[in-house]
Design a protein around this motif. Structure first.
Motif, PDB file in Angstrom:
ATOM      1  N   ALA A 182      48.492   6.699  -4.224  1.00  0.00           N
ATOM      2  CA  ALA A 182      48.678   6.208  -5.592  1.00  0.00           C
ATOM      3  C   ALA A 182      47.531   5.292  -5.995  1.00  0.00           C
ATOM      4  O   ALA A 182      47.035   5.353  -7.134  1.00  0.00           O
ATOM      5  CB  ALA A 182      50.013   5.471  -5.693  1.00  0.00           C
ATOM      6  N   LYS A 183      47.087   4.447  -5.072  1.00  0.00           N
ATOM      7  CA  LYS A 183      45.976   3.540  -5.364  1.00  0.00           C
ATOM      8  C   LYS A 183      44.696   4.322  -5.653  1.00  0.00           C
ATOM      9  O   LYS A 183      43.949   3.999  -6.594  1.00  0.00           O
ATOM     10  CB  LYS A 183      45.744   2.607  -4.174  1.00  0.00           C
ATOM     11  CG  LYS A 183      46.863   1.624  -3.894  1.00  0.00           C
ATOM     12  CD  LYS A 183      46.809   0.445  -4.835  1.00  0.00           C
ATOM     13  CE  LYS A 183      47.714  -0.670  -4.374  1.00  0.00           C
ATOM     14  NZ  LYS A 183      47.676  -1.835  -5.320  1.00  0.00           N
ATOM     15  N   VAL A 184      44.420   5.340  -4.856  1.00  0.00           N
ATOM     16  CA  VAL A 184      43.205   6.133  -5.052  1.00  0.00           C
ATOM     17  C   VAL A 184      43.260   6.879  -6.376  1.00  0.00           C
ATOM     18  O   VAL A 184      42.269   6.919  -7.129  1.00  0.00           O
ATOM     19  CB  VAL A 184      43.010   7.109  -3.875  1.00  0.00           C
ATOM     20  CG1 VAL A 184      41.925   8.132  -4.184  1.00  0.00           C
ATOM     21  CG2 VAL A 184      42.650   6.332  -2.605  1.00  0.00           C
ATOM     22  N   LEU A 185      44.400   7.454  -6.708  1.00  0.00           N
ATOM     23  CA  LEU A 185      44.531   8.146  -7.993  1.00  0.00           C
ATOM     24  C   LEU A 185      44.338   7.174  -9.156  1.00  0.00           C
ATOM     25  O   LEU A 185      43.762   7.541 -10.193  1.00  0.00           O
ATOM     26  CB  LEU A 185      45.892   8.827  -8.091  1.00  0.00           C
ATOM     27  CG  LEU A 185      46.028  10.127  -7.295  1.00  0.00           C
ATOM     28  CD1 LEU A 185      47.493  10.544  -7.213  1.00  0.00           C
ATOM     29  CD2 LEU A 185      45.201  11.244  -7.943  1.00  0.00           C
ATOM     30  N   ASP A 186      44.787   5.941  -8.981  1.00  0.00           N
ATOM     31  CA  ASP A 186      44.576   4.925 -10.016  1.00  0.00           C
ATOM     32  C   ASP A 186      43.089   4.646 -10.204  1.00  0.00           C
ATOM     33  O   ASP A 186      42.598   4.542 -11.342  1.00  0.00           O
ATOM     34  CB  ASP A 186      45.309   3.640  -9.634  1.00  0.00           C
ATOM     35  CG  ASP A 186      45.217   2.585 -10.707  1.00  0.00           C
ATOM     36  OD1 ASP A 186      45.619   2.842 -11.848  1.00  0.00           O
ATOM     37  OD2 ASP A 186      44.718   1.479 -10.405  1.00  0.00           O
ATOM     38  N   VAL A 187      42.335   4.550  -9.089  1.00  0.00           N
ATOM     39  CA  VAL A 187      40.882   4.336  -9.185  1.00  0.00           C
ATOM     40  C   VAL A 187      40.222   5.521  -9.882  1.00  0.00           C
ATOM     41  O   VAL A 187      39.371   5.339 -10.773  1.00  0.00           O
ATOM     42  CB  VAL A 187      40.275   4.129  -7.778  1.00  0.00           C
ATOM     43  CG1 VAL A 187      38.751   4.105  -7.858  1.00  0.00           C
ATOM     44  CG2 VAL A 187      40.788   2.835  -7.159  1.00  0.00           C
ATOM     45  N   LEU A 188      40.602   6.733  -9.499  1.00  0.00           N
ATOM     46  CA  LEU A 188      40.013   7.928 -10.117  1.00  0.00           C
ATOM     47  C   LEU A 188      40.324   7.990 -11.606  1.00  0.00           C
ATOM     48  O   LEU A 188      39.456   8.333 -12.416  1.00  0.00           O
ATOM     49  CB  LEU A 188      40.522   9.184  -9.419  1.00  0.00           C
ATOM     50  CG  LEU A 188      40.151   9.360  -7.939  1.00  0.00           C
ATOM     51  CD1 LEU A 188      40.761  10.647  -7.397  1.00  0.00           C
ATOM     52  CD2 LEU A 188      38.639   9.352  -7.737  1.00  0.00           C
ATOM     53  N   GLY A 189      41.555   7.651 -11.966  1.00  0.00           N
ATOM     54  CA  GLY A 189      41.934   7.690 -13.380  1.00  0.00           C
ATOM     55  C   GLY A 189      41.251   6.606 -14.191  1.00  0.00           C
ATOM     56  O   GLY A 189      40.775   6.848 -15.307  1.00  0.00           O
ATOM     57  N   THR A 190      41.163   5.410 -13.620  1.00  0.00           N
ATOM     58  CA  THR A 190      40.533   4.285 -14.319  1.00  0.00           C
ATOM     59  C   THR A 190      39.071   4.567 -14.642  1.00  0.00           C
ATOM     60  O   THR A 190      38.557   4.144 -15.687  1.00  0.00           O
ATOM     61  CB  THR A 190      40.646   3.002 -13.468  1.00  0.00           C
ATOM     62  OG1 THR A 190      42.034   2.696 -13.270  1.00  0.00           O
ATOM     63  CG2 THR A 190      39.947   1.839 -14.132  1.00  0.00           C
ATOM     64  N   HIS A 191      38.398   5.308 -13.763  1.00  0.00           N
ATOM     65  CA  HIS A 191      36.973   5.588 -13.942  1.00  0.00           C
ATOM     66  C   HIS A 191      36.707   6.968 -14.538  1.00  0.00           C
ATOM     67  O   HIS A 191      35.566   7.448 -14.511  1.00  0.00           O
ATOM     68  CB  HIS A 191      36.242   5.442 -12.610  1.00  0.00           C
ATOM     69  CG  HIS A 191      36.189   4.019 -12.133  1.00  0.00           C
ATOM     70  ND1 HIS A 191      37.203   3.447 -11.395  1.00  0.00           N
ATOM     71  CD2 HIS A 191      35.249   3.042 -12.316  1.00  0.00           C
ATOM     72  CE1 HIS A 191      36.885   2.192 -11.133  1.00  0.00           C
ATOM     73  NE2 HIS A 191      35.723   1.917 -11.675  1.00  0.00           N
ATOM     74  N   THR A 194      39.592  11.738 -13.373  1.00  0.00           N
ATOM     75  CA  THR A 194      40.688  12.606 -13.769  1.00  0.00           C
ATOM     76  C   THR A 194      40.991  12.390 -15.250  1.00  0.00           C
ATOM     77  O   THR A 194      40.672  11.341 -15.818  1.00  0.00           O
ATOM     78  CB  THR A 194      41.950  12.316 -12.945  1.00  0.00           C
ATOM     79  OG1 THR A 194      42.305  10.928 -13.069  1.00  0.00           O
ATOM     80  CG2 THR A 194      41.708  12.648 -11.480  1.00  0.00           C
ATOM     81  N   GLU A 195      41.612  13.378 -15.835  1.00  0.00           N
ATOM     82  CA  GLU A 195      41.946  13.305 -17.262  1.00  0.00           C
ATOM     83  C   GLU A 195      43.260  12.554 -17.430  1.00  0.00           C
ATOM     84  O   GLU A 195      44.319  13.147 -17.661  1.00  0.00           O
ATOM     85  CB  GLU A 195      42.027  14.712 -17.842  1.00  0.00           C
ATOM     86  CG  GLU A 195      40.701  15.469 -17.789  1.00  0.00           C
ATOM     87  CD  GLU A 195      40.818  16.894 -18.276  1.00  0.00           C
ATOM     88  OE1 GLU A 195      41.938  17.304 -18.651  1.00  0.00           O
ATOM     89  OE2 GLU A 195      39.800  17.605 -18.292  1.00  0.00           O
ATOM     90  N   GLY A 196      43.173  11.260 -17.302  1.00  0.00           N
ATOM     91  CA  GLY A 196      44.362  10.431 -17.339  1.00  0.00           C
ATOM     92  C   GLY A 196      44.643   9.863 -15.956  1.00  0.00           C
ATOM     93  O   GLY A 196      44.061  10.292 -14.958  1.00  0.00           O
ATOM     94  N   ASN A 197      45.526   8.889 -15.918  1.00  0.00           N
ATOM     95  CA  ASN A 197      45.890   8.276 -14.643  1.00  0.00           C
ATOM     96  C   ASN A 197      47.113   8.980 -14.085  1.00  0.00           C
ATOM     97  O   ASN A 197      48.198   8.891 -14.644  1.00  0.00           O
ATOM     98  CB  ASN A 197      46.173   6.779 -14.850  1.00  0.00           C
ATOM     99  CG  ASN A 197      46.255   6.042 -13.530  1.00  0.00           C
ATOM    100  OD1 ASN A 197      46.637   6.620 -12.519  1.00  0.00           O
ATOM    101  ND2 ASN A 197      45.894   4.773 -13.537  1.00  0.00           N
ATOM    102  N   TRP A 198      46.917   9.676 -12.978  1.00  0.00           N
ATOM    103  CA  TRP A 198      47.969  10.502 -12.401  1.00  0.00           C
ATOM    104  C   TRP A 198      48.676   9.822 -11.245  1.00  0.00           C
ATOM    105  O   TRP A 198      49.436  10.461 -10.507  1.00  0.00           O
ATOM    106  CB  TRP A 198      47.379  11.839 -11.926  1.00  0.00           C
ATOM    107  CG  TRP A 198      46.773  12.641 -13.038  1.00  0.00           C
ATOM    108  CD1 TRP A 198      46.984  12.499 -14.378  1.00  0.00           C
ATOM    109  CD2 TRP A 198      45.832  13.722 -12.909  1.00  0.00           C
ATOM    110  NE1 TRP A 198      46.248  13.411 -15.098  1.00  0.00           N
ATOM    111  CE2 TRP A 198      45.524  14.177 -14.220  1.00  0.00           C
ATOM    112  CE3 TRP A 198      45.216  14.344 -11.819  1.00  0.00           C
ATOM    113  CZ2 TRP A 198      44.646  15.231 -14.461  1.00  0.00           C
ATOM    114  CZ3 TRP A 198      44.346  15.387 -12.049  1.00  0.00           C
ATOM    115  CH2 TRP A 198      44.058  15.836 -13.363  1.00  0.00           C
ATOM    116  N   SER A 199      48.458   8.515 -11.059  1.00  0.00           N
ATOM    117  CA  SER A 199      49.069   7.827  -9.924  1.00  0.00           C
ATOM    118  C   SER A 199      50.588   7.824  -9.998  1.00  0.00           C
ATOM    119  O   SER A 199      51.264   7.738  -8.967  1.00  0.00           O
ATOM    120  CB  SER A 199      48.553   6.389  -9.840  1.00  0.00           C
ATOM    121  OG  SER A 199      48.856   5.662 -11.025  1.00  0.00           O
ATOM    122  N   SER A 200      51.149   7.947 -11.220  1.00  0.00           N
ATOM    123  CA  SER A 200      52.603   7.959 -11.361  1.00  0.00           C
ATOM    124  C   SER A 200      53.226   9.218 -10.768  1.00  0.00           C
ATOM    125  O   SER A 200      54.441   9.275 -10.571  1.00  0.00           O
ATOM    126  CB  SER A 200      52.995   7.837 -12.838  1.00  0.00           C
ATOM    127  OG  SER A 200      52.473   8.924 -13.593  1.00  0.00           O
TER     128      SER A 200
END
Length: 262
Positions: A182-191, A194-200
């Motif tokens: 979840a943390k890594v997906l948040d980093v990818l989404g923030t930058h 990815t097309e949006g934050n998918w950490s959820s």
């Protein structure tokens, strides 16, 4: 088709997140990230990480293959096994690390680096904390130099909770790998990777109640852990062997990974 490639050691291979149906019998945060990427978008995934690898081995055994696979995003975390060896020349190793990151950056690949975990609360590894702090500063300098992403494991204090760790006390457990995904997906989404934050899309397990053990019970647990996990680890260090010596990369070629993939 976007391509995500993970490389490194046991942290990225997924040790501690057991899954007997997967290659090397582990899942891990990188698989979990890839599952979301593949479900949400047009992504493929490869994972070259193997437990026990040191920085020099990652460079010699994984870098050229990774570059030849032309990923769009590469995650890189190596150095933990070097930090545990006091005689390792960390300054020289980090110069090599810098050169490796530069090759990926020069190829136009988005690089995700990790800082090391803060071992301040670890009776076994707290003495490595100064070396980890030096490693982390070098990682941040490299990230600034090549404009890479950083997953700042050191500052994510949630991971200090022992319930995120596996019984071997050396690796994250399933809950830890899930939280890391979840943390890594948040980093990818923030930058904007990815097309949006998918950490959820990652459902982090609810932690069990913290165990309260009597002193005698804790001593017996510590002795059992030392026999089962610490002694073999020390033996490998003394004999120059690794738990990953007989293993191959989990996913050496790109795949579309689903949550039920094996």
């Amino acid at each position: 088709m976007a391509k995500f490639l993970a490389m490194g050691d046991s942290f990225t291979e997924g040790v501690g997140d057991d899954d007997p149906l997967r290659p090397n019998q582990v899942r891990g945060w990188a698989d979990r990230v890839a599952e979301v990427l593949c479900a949400r978008g047009d992504w493929e995934y490869a994972n070259l990480a193997i437990r026990g690898k040191k920085i020099g081995q990652v460079i010699n055994q994984q870098m050229d293959q990774a570059l030849s696979m032309k990923p769009d995003v590469v995650s890189l975390y190596a150095g933990g096994n070097d930090i545990l060896r006091p005689k390792a020349d960390l300054e020289a190793l980090m110069r090599s690390y810098d050169s490796m990151v530069k090759r990926f950056a020069d190829a136009g690949i988005t690089v995700l680096l990790f800082t090391g975990f803060d071992t301040v609360d670890s009776p076994l590894f707290s003495k490595t904390r100064p070396r980890t702090a030096i490693y982390n500063e070098k990682v941040r300098e490299i990230a600034d130099r090549y404009n890479t992403l950083v997953a700042d494991y050191w500052r994510w204090r949630e991971f200090s909770d022992v319930r995120y760790w596996a019984v071997d006390r050396l690796h994250m457990g399933t809950a830890g790998h899930t939280l890391m995904a979840a943390k890594v997906l948040d980093v990818l989404g923030t930058h904007g990777v990815t097309e949006g934050n998918w950490s959820s899309d990652i459902e982090v397990p609810v932690l069990p109640a913290a165990a309260v053990n009597a002193r005698g019970q804790k001593l017996r647990q510590d002795l059992g852990w030392a026999r089962e996990y610490l002694a073999p680890w020390v033996k490998r260090r003394l004999t120059g062997t690794s738990s990953g010596d007989s293993l191959s990369a989990k996913y050496p070629d790109y795949i579309r990974l689903g949550a039920e993939s094996s």
